[in-house]
Design an enzyme around this catalytic site. Structure first.
Site, PDB file in Angstrom:
ATOM      1  N   CYS A  17       4.349  -3.535   4.594  1.00  0.00           N
ATOM      2  CA  CYS A  17       4.323  -2.149   5.072  1.00  0.00           C
ATOM      3  C   CYS A  17       2.867  -1.701   5.106  1.00  0.00           C
ATOM      4  CB  CYS A  17       5.217  -1.242   4.219  1.00  0.00           C
ATOM      5  SG  CYS A  17       4.739  -1.117   2.486  1.00  0.00           S
ATOM      6  N   ARG A  55       7.829   0.993   0.706  1.00  0.00           N
ATOM      7  CA  ARG A  55       8.898   0.229   1.366  1.00  0.00           C
ATOM      8  C   ARG A  55       8.886  -1.259   1.049  1.00  0.00           C
ATOM      9  NH1 ARG A  55       7.276   2.202   7.183  1.00  0.00           N
ATOM     10  NH2 ARG A  55       5.281   2.087   6.074  1.00  0.00           N
ATOM     11  N   ASP A 109       9.009   5.928   6.783  1.00  0.00           N
ATOM     12  CA  ASP A 109       8.116   5.832   5.624  1.00  0.00           C
ATOM     13  C   ASP A 109       8.407   6.957   4.631  1.00  0.00           C
ATOM     14  OD1 ASP A 109       6.082   5.487   3.851  1.00  0.00           O
ATOM     15  OD2 ASP A 109       4.577   5.063   5.389  1.00  0.00           O
TER      16      ASP A 109
HETATM   17  P1  4NP Z   1       4.391   2.359   2.368  1.00  0.00           P
HETATM   18  O1  4NP Z   1       4.125   3.925   2.316  1.00  0.00           O
HETATM   19  O2  4NP Z   1       3.641   1.828   3.567  1.00  0.00           O
HETATM   20  O3  4NP Z   1       5.886   2.244   2.536  1.00  0.00           O
HETATM   21  O4  4NP Z   1       3.904   1.793   1.050  1.00  0.00           O
HETATM   22  C1  4NP Z   1       2.845   4.502   2.326  1.00  0.00           C
HETATM   23  C2  4NP Z   1       2.110   4.549   1.174  1.00  0.00           C
HETATM   24  C3  4NP Z   1       0.868   5.153   1.172  1.00  0.00           C
HETATM   25  C4  4NP Z   1       0.352   5.702   2.338  1.00  0.00           C
HETATM   26  C5  4NP Z   1       1.092   5.636   3.504  1.00  0.00           C
HETATM   27  C6  4NP Z   1       2.336   5.025   3.500  1.00  0.00           C
HETATM   28  N1  4NP Z   1      -0.926   6.335   2.338  1.00  0.00           N
HETATM   29  O5  4NP Z   1      -1.294   6.910   3.389  1.00  0.00           O
HETATM   30  O6  4NP Z   1      -1.636   6.303   1.325  1.00  0.00           O
END
Ligand code: 4NP
Length: 151
Positions: free
Chosen positions: A8, A14, A124
């Protein structure tokens, strides 16, 4: 031994959820000797951090173990070592394709394994805050993925 890497953006919401749901399923099916599962993020922004509280809480509510997790950035080496690279959304998919070599034949999207749910991407929860929705898609996709890999 097949190596599966879930991908991800941040590797805190995720893909760690997918990693530990898949490990739990593999364990319940007594297939540990056949599969190695890990996860990574395309951004690297949370390198070395633990998983998001929402993912952790969801896993714990289901008694799914999540030991020794540390967020890490996807590398070419990890791509090379993996048999399957499974991305959570279209942006991850396109980023991996753009940034890494020799990934075309192993790159997949999580939602392809849960077509009945009607999602084109795993939303997300960093933004939606809806870890239950994330789990609904990931749990079904992991079951279907394992059935696909068992064949
Ligand atoms: P992930 O979610 O891709 O599912 O781990 C996110 C975690 C952090 C961020 C964006 C999406 N961020 O912008 O820091």
């Amino acid at each position: 031994m097949k190596k599966i890497t879930f991908i991800c953006l941040g590797n805190i919401c995720r893909s760690p959820m997918a990693e530990f749901v898949m490990k739990d399923l593999i364990k319940k099916n007594k297939l540990e000797e056949f599969f190695f599962v890990t996860s990574a993020g395309t951004s690297g922004e949370h390198d070395g951090e633990g998983m998001h509280f929402g993912t952790k809480t969801k896993l714990e509510s289901l008694n799914i173990k999540h030991q020794n997790f540390k967020s890490k950035k996807l590398t070419q080496k990890l791509c090379n070592e993996s048999d399957f690279l499974i991305t959570m959304d279209n942006s991850n998919f396109n980023n991996v394709l753009k940034k890494f070599n020799n990934v075309e034949n192993k790159l997949l999207k999580m939602t392809d394994f849960a077509p009945d749910l009607g999602y084109n991407e795993v939303p997300d929860p960093w933004y939606s805050k809806n870890f239950d929705e994330t789990y609904k898609i990931i749990s079904l996709a992991c079951e279907n993925l394992l059935n696909f890999l068992k064949k």
